[in-house]
Write an enzyme that holds these catalytic residues in place. Sequence first.
Site, PDB file in Angstrom:
ATOM      1  N   ILE A  52     -23.043   4.576   1.017  1.00 46.54           N
ATOM      2  CA  ILE A  52     -22.918   3.411   1.895  1.00 46.54           C
ATOM      3  C   ILE A  52     -23.923   3.571   3.034  1.00 46.54           C
ATOM      4  CG2 ILE A  52     -21.398   2.284   3.557  1.00 46.54           C
ATOM      5  CD1 ILE A  52     -19.093   2.852   1.599  1.00 46.54           C
ATOM      6  N   LEU A  53     -24.690   2.500   3.288  1.00 45.33           N
ATOM      7  CA  LEU A  53     -25.729   2.560   4.317  1.00 45.33           C
ATOM      8  C   LEU A  53     -25.187   2.033   5.646  1.00 45.33           C
ATOM      9  CD1 LEU A  53     -28.472   1.244   1.915  1.00 45.33           C
ATOM     10  CD2 LEU A  53     -28.443   3.540   2.942  1.00 45.33           C
TER      11      LEU A  53
ATOM     12  N   SER B  41     -31.219   3.791 -15.226  1.00 48.54           N
ATOM     13  CA  SER B  41     -31.604   2.861 -16.294  1.00 48.54           C
ATOM     14  C   SER B  41     -32.087   1.529 -15.706  1.00 48.54           C
ATOM     15  CB  SER B  41     -30.473   2.651 -17.294  1.00 48.54           C
ATOM     16  OG  SER B  41     -29.398   1.966 -16.712  1.00 48.54           O
ATOM     17  N   ASN B  42     -31.536   1.128 -14.573  1.00 51.94           N
ATOM     18  CA  ASN B  42     -32.067  -0.074 -13.903  1.00 51.94           C
ATOM     19  C   ASN B  42     -33.456   0.186 -13.338  1.00 51.94           C
ATOM     20  OD1 ASN B  42     -30.197  -2.482 -13.803  1.00 51.94           O
ATOM     21  ND2 ASN B  42     -28.777  -0.820 -13.287  1.00 51.94           N
TER      22      ASN B  42
ATOM     23  N   HIS C  22     -24.992  -4.974  -8.443  1.00 52.17           N
ATOM     24  CA  HIS C  22     -23.590  -4.544  -8.470  1.00 52.17           C
ATOM     25  C   HIS C  22     -22.960  -4.974  -9.801  1.00 52.17           C
ATOM     26  CE1 HIS C  22     -19.748  -3.345  -6.805  1.00 52.17           C
ATOM     27  NE2 HIS C  22     -19.248  -4.455  -7.310  1.00 52.17           N
TER      28      HIS C  22
ATOM     29  N   ARG D 115     -24.160   9.967   8.648  1.00 53.90           N
ATOM     30  CA  ARG D 115     -24.850   8.854   7.977  1.00 53.90           C
ATOM     31  C   ARG D 115     -26.100   8.399   8.720  1.00 53.90           C
ATOM     32  NH1 ARG D 115     -21.786   6.917   3.734  1.00 53.90           N
ATOM     33  NH2 ARG D 115     -19.569   7.302   3.920  1.00 53.90           N
TER      34      ARG D 115
HETATM   35  C1  GAR Z   1     -25.173   0.262 -12.564  1.00 54.84           C
HETATM   36  O1  GAR Z   1     -24.144  -0.265 -13.368  1.00 54.84           O
HETATM   37  C2  GAR Z   1     -25.129  -0.342 -11.176  1.00 54.84           C
HETATM   38  O2  GAR Z   1     -24.804  -1.703 -11.168  1.00 54.84           O
HETATM   39  C3  GAR Z   1     -24.030   0.471 -10.561  1.00 54.84           C
HETATM   40  O3  GAR Z   1     -24.277   1.782 -10.994  1.00 54.84           O
HETATM   41  C4  GAR Z   1     -24.915   1.751 -12.268  1.00 54.84           C
HETATM   42  C5  GAR Z   1     -26.197   2.538 -12.184  1.00 54.84           C
HETATM   43  O4  GAR Z   1     -26.776   2.712 -13.447  1.00 54.84           O
HETATM   44  N1  GAR Z   1     -24.060   0.374  -9.135  1.00 54.84           N
HETATM   45  C6  GAR Z   1     -22.971   0.432  -8.383  1.00 54.84           C
HETATM   46  O5  GAR Z   1     -21.847   0.599  -8.837  1.00 54.84           O
HETATM   47  C7  GAR Z   1     -23.217   0.295  -6.896  1.00 54.84           C
HETATM   48  N2  GAR Z   1     -21.983   0.226  -6.196  1.00 54.84           N
HETATM   49  P1  GAR Z   1     -28.281   3.222 -13.581  1.00 54.84           P
HETATM   50  O6  GAR Z   1     -28.421   4.477 -12.718  1.00 54.84           O
HETATM   51  O7  GAR Z   1     -28.419   3.568 -15.041  1.00 54.84           O
HETATM   52  O8  GAR Z   1     -29.189   2.123 -13.150  1.00 54.84           O
END
Ligand code: GAR
Length: 194
Positions: free
Chosen positions: A92-93, A13-14, A109, A65
């Site tokens: 984790i990279l 979604s992001n 985050h 990794r």
């Molecule tokens: C988001 O809330 C992002 O901030 C989080 O995963 C979700 C992804 O949503 N990321 C983390 O927790 C990274 N450690 P999306 O796939 O719908 O963008």
Amino acid sequence: KVKTAVLISGSGSNLQALIDAAKDDAWPAGIALVISNKADAYGLTRAERAGIATMVIDHRDYDGREAFDTAIDDALQDHAIELVCLAGFMRILTADFTTNWKGRMLNIHPSLLPSFRGINAQKQALDAGVKISGCTVHLVTPDLDDGPIIGQSAVPVKDGDTVETLSQRILAAEHVLYPECVGKYAGWMREYGG
Ligand code: GAR
């Protein structure tokens, strides 16, 4: 436009918020590549619909990794990527990879860093009993969720919130914050970058 790759593991979604922002000619980043470590990530469908090149690089196909990160790095180089945006990318990279992309990789985050680094940030916030949480966009450094902060957005934690309801409220804030920060940062890269 700054040639940008988005790395995902799930819904994307992001990624969608970034794709939508990129439709504006004045927004300085162009999404040229989407990489997922999961073949069934819905974000891949979003990218395909937008006509963006996609790749699946499954961490389970690599021996460790370093090999996985090298495959991602090769893909980014092949596409002449200038900026990497992590968007729900749940691997984790390595320090080598993050160092290679120093100043050219952003993450979002779902907490107000430096609180609640790592996984399940929304549950960590609920467990801690904080009344305000939110999201953070930051530069990626070798330490997890630790790089310089580009932007933050706060949301209330409401009585009766569950991980699900809090996550949704934070996610709505993410969809505004991430395009703002990527636009600002890509603009800086063009204006002040070497
Ligand atoms: C988001 O809330 C992002 O901030 C989080 O995963 C979700 C992804 O949503 N990321 C983390 O927790 C990274 N450690 P999306 O796939 O719908 O963008």
